[in-house]
Design an enzyme around this catalytic site. Structure first.
Site, PDB file in Angstrom:
ATOM      1  N   CYS A 113       0.832  -1.212   0.000  1.00  0.00           N
ATOM      2  CA  CYS A 113       0.000   0.000   0.000  1.00  0.00           C
ATOM      3  C   CYS A 113       0.867   1.264   0.000  1.00  0.00           C
ATOM      4  CB  CYS A 113      -0.914   0.006   1.207  1.00  0.00           C
ATOM      5  SG  CYS A 113      -1.781  -1.554   1.374  1.00  0.00           S
ATOM      6  N   HIS A 253      -3.898   6.917   0.917  1.00  0.00           N
ATOM      7  CA  HIS A 253      -4.145   5.573   0.379  1.00  0.00           C
ATOM      8  C   HIS A 253      -5.587   5.206   0.743  1.00  0.00           C
ATOM      9  CE1 HIS A 253      -4.222   1.380  -0.280  1.00  0.00           C
ATOM     10  NE2 HIS A 253      -4.107   1.041   0.991  1.00  0.00           N
ATOM     11  N   ASN A 283     -10.120  -0.884  -2.560  1.00  0.00           N
ATOM     12  CA  ASN A 283      -8.731  -0.637  -2.156  1.00  0.00           C
ATOM     13  C   ASN A 283      -7.814  -1.241  -3.226  1.00  0.00           C
ATOM     14  OD1 ASN A 283      -6.149  -1.042  -1.040  1.00  0.00           O
ATOM     15  ND2 ASN A 283      -6.938  -1.294   1.028  1.00  0.00           N
TER      16      ASN A 283
HETATM   17  O1  UT7 Z   1      -4.665  -1.276   2.293  1.00  0.00           O
HETATM   18  C1  UT7 Z   1      -4.022  -1.395   3.514  1.00  0.00           C
HETATM   19  C2  UT7 Z   1      -4.283  -2.689   4.111  1.00  0.00           C
HETATM   20  N1  UT7 Z   1      -5.635  -2.927   4.494  1.00  0.00           N
HETATM   21  C3  UT7 Z   1      -6.259  -2.205   5.460  1.00  0.00           C
HETATM   22  O2  UT7 Z   1      -5.773  -1.205   5.955  1.00  0.00           O
HETATM   23  C4  UT7 Z   1      -7.574  -2.768   5.942  1.00  0.00           C
HETATM   24  C5  UT7 Z   1      -7.776  -2.480   7.409  1.00  0.00           C
HETATM   25  N2  UT7 Z   1      -8.917  -3.121   7.981  1.00  0.00           N
HETATM   26  C6  UT7 Z   1     -10.203  -2.910   7.582  1.00  0.00           C
HETATM   27  O3  UT7 Z   1     -10.460  -2.187   6.636  1.00  0.00           O
HETATM   28  C7  UT7 Z   1     -11.310  -3.527   8.379  1.00  0.00           C
HETATM   29  O4  UT7 Z   1     -10.759  -4.102   9.564  1.00  0.00           O
HETATM   30  C8  UT7 Z   1     -12.137  -4.622   7.609  1.00  0.00           C
HETATM   31  C9  UT7 Z   1     -12.963  -3.964   6.521  1.00  0.00           C
HETATM   32  C10 UT7 Z   1     -11.197  -5.639   7.006  1.00  0.00           C
HETATM   33  C11 UT7 Z   1     -13.099  -5.312   8.597  1.00  0.00           C
HETATM   34  O5  UT7 Z   1     -13.938  -4.339   9.204  1.00  0.00           O
HETATM   35  P1  UT7 Z   1     -14.093  -4.250  10.789  1.00  0.00           P
HETATM   36  O6  UT7 Z   1     -15.016  -3.161  11.046  1.00  0.00           O
HETATM   37  O7  UT7 Z   1     -12.731  -4.172  11.389  1.00  0.00           O
HETATM   38  O8  UT7 Z   1     -14.820  -5.621  11.114  1.00  0.00           O
HETATM   39  P2  UT7 Z   1     -14.428  -6.794  12.140  1.00  0.00           P
HETATM   40  O9  UT7 Z   1     -13.429  -7.687  11.498  1.00  0.00           O
HETATM   41  O10 UT7 Z   1     -14.104  -6.190  13.476  1.00  0.00           O
HETATM   42  O11 UT7 Z   1     -15.796  -7.546  12.262  1.00  0.00           O
HETATM   43  C12 UT7 Z   1     -16.966  -6.918  12.855  1.00  0.00           C
HETATM   44  C13 UT7 Z   1     -18.149  -7.863  12.672  1.00  0.00           C
HETATM   45  C14 UT7 Z   1     -17.893  -9.288  13.175  1.00  0.00           C
HETATM   46  O12 UT7 Z   1     -19.126  -9.797  13.616  1.00  0.00           O
HETATM   47  P3  UT7 Z   1     -19.521  -9.831  15.182  1.00  0.00           P
HETATM   48  O13 UT7 Z   1     -18.423 -10.617  15.861  1.00  0.00           O
HETATM   49  O14 UT7 Z   1     -19.554  -8.388  15.615  1.00  0.00           O
HETATM   50  O15 UT7 Z   1     -20.849 -10.495  15.190  1.00  0.00           O
HETATM   51  C15 UT7 Z   1     -17.470 -10.014  11.932  1.00  0.00           C
HETATM   52  O16 UT7 Z   1     -17.726 -11.397  12.009  1.00  0.00           O
HETATM   53  O17 UT7 Z   1     -18.472  -7.986  11.276  1.00  0.00           O
HETATM   54  C16 UT7 Z   1     -18.341  -9.368  10.881  1.00  0.00           C
HETATM   55  N3  UT7 Z   1     -17.713  -9.347   9.550  1.00  0.00           N
HETATM   56  C17 UT7 Z   1     -18.397  -9.320   8.400  1.00  0.00           C
HETATM   57  N4  UT7 Z   1     -19.710  -9.348   8.147  1.00  0.00           N
HETATM   58  C18 UT7 Z   1     -20.078  -9.295   6.845  1.00  0.00           C
HETATM   59  C19 UT7 Z   1     -16.388  -9.305   9.269  1.00  0.00           C
HETATM   60  N5  UT7 Z   1     -16.196  -9.243   7.945  1.00  0.00           N
HETATM   61  C20 UT7 Z   1     -17.437  -9.253   7.383  1.00  0.00           C
HETATM   62  C21 UT7 Z   1     -17.878  -9.199   6.050  1.00  0.00           C
HETATM   63  N6  UT7 Z   1     -19.215  -9.213   5.824  1.00  0.00           N
HETATM   64  N7  UT7 Z   1     -17.018  -9.119   5.018  1.00  0.00           N
END
Ligand code: UT7
Length: 326
Positions: A113, A253, A283
């Protein structure tokens, strides 16, 4: 004083669009969740048979036309990518051939990135040293080739695309004022693609569908990104003596709209000064900053004399920031 000035920009997004609704069919996610948690509405996908250098070619031609420069004038061609066409040679070598940049040296930069920030820093150093005067810098990725659509951790986030800038040495006080880079290799496992390299290569026996999947601890990355974006941005401000109020546009980014929002708040920059185009691109890793920069310029959001800040954080871990006087 000799400065590296961006004299042309260009971008290319492949024709095929995958909407969040389309993704609902492949993996356990929803349009609503993706919009709310990432700001993404759709991403582009390269056609089968298209390589990273093919995407880069379109963006490069666009940027050269914008700068009024012929391919033969280019002295150095840099492609920033973690998804090269093949293991070797570099995508930059392939692009050099396709573009007809017959007088250019060419190499790739693998800094994920922060690839474009690393490329900009490299180009700036070559120009300050007086080594090259005309450089073509490209960020290009086909992330769809490195993930499975069924894996919701990554499928919702990444997209394909390319962005390019032409950089020229000019006697002026405008141009790249400062560049800052950093890395933390101890924490590389937060976002990486473990297979397919020299340590754990594919064989007929060990190959399976997930063998080429990107691994990402999203929330872990999220927290670090917000902190590092703000830190490296401050480093760039300190080096120039500018304050955040002087910055006309921040082009980060495009990792996740919520990361951009949280980082912007921490940095103390007004939301209307922040370029966000992730909704239609996803992204695109090393391509995201040059695509966003090109779109900002096309939309009339950058005027001559403006101070533009760029910043990145991602796999490696790597980070970077730069301030440009346009
Ligand atoms: O480009 C540079 C490198 N990449 C980044 O910088 C990415 C950085 N991270 C992120 O953008 C975010 O962490 C993600 C988009 C990857 C994930 O979003 P989040 O808000 O951090 O979600 P989470 O992993 O904390 O999950 C929250 C909830 C969980 O459910 P519960 O436990 O609250 O019931 C997950 O199981 O959302 C659920 N979840 C999803 N639900 C539907 C996680 N991923 C998904 C999904 N669709 N894709």
């Amino acid at each position: 004083m000799t400065h590296a000035r961006i004299t042309g920009t260009g971008s290319y997004l492949p024709e095929e669009v995958i909407t969040n609704k389309d993704l609902e069919a492949f993996c356990d996610t929803t349009d609503e969740w993706i919009r709310k948690r990432t700001g993404i509405e759709q991403r582009h996908k390269a056609a089968s048979g298209q390589g990273t250098s093919d995407l880069a070619l379109h963006a490069a031609q666009d940027a050269l036309a914008d700068a009024g420069m012929s391919p033969e004038e280019v002295e150095l061609l840099i492609v920033c990518t973690v998804t090269p066409d093949q293991m070797f040679p570099a995508s930059a070598n392939l692009l050099q051939g396709k573009l007809g940049a017959v007088n250019a040296a060419s190499f790739d930069i693998n800094a994920a990135c922060s690839g474009f920030m690393t490329g900009l820093s490299t180009a700036d150093a070559f120009i300050r040293a007086g080594r090259y005067k005309k450089i073509l810098l490209i960020g290009a990725e086909i992330q769809s080739s490195r993930m499975t659509w069924k894996n919701r951790d990554t499928a919702i986030l990444f997209g394909d695309g390319a962005g390019a800038v032409v950089i020229e040495a000019q006697e002026t006080d405008s141009g790249v004022l400062t560049t800052h880079l950093g890395s933390d290799g101890k924490n590389y496992e937060i976002l990486h693609l473990p297979r397919g390299g020299s340590r754990d290569y594919y064989t007929k026996e060990n190959f399976d569908d997930d063998a080429y999947t990107i691994y990402m601890k999203g929330p872990e990355l999220f927290k670090r990104a917000v902190i590092k974006f703000a830190e490296v941005a401050q480093e760039a401000l300190d080096a120039t003596g500018l304050t955040m109020d002087d910055i006309a546009l921040f082009v980060p980014h495009q990792a996740n709209a919520r990361i951009i929002e949280a980082a912007g708040e921490r940095m103390g920059i007004a939301p209307e000064k922040v370029m966000v185009n992730i909704q239609h691109t996803g992204n695109t890793t090393a391509a995201s900053i040059p695509i966003a920069l090109h779109e900002a310029k096309e939309a009339g959001r950058i005027k001559e004399g403006d101070y533009v800040m760029l910043a990145s954080f991602g796999a490696g871990l790597t980070w970077g920031a730069s301030i440009i006087k346009w």
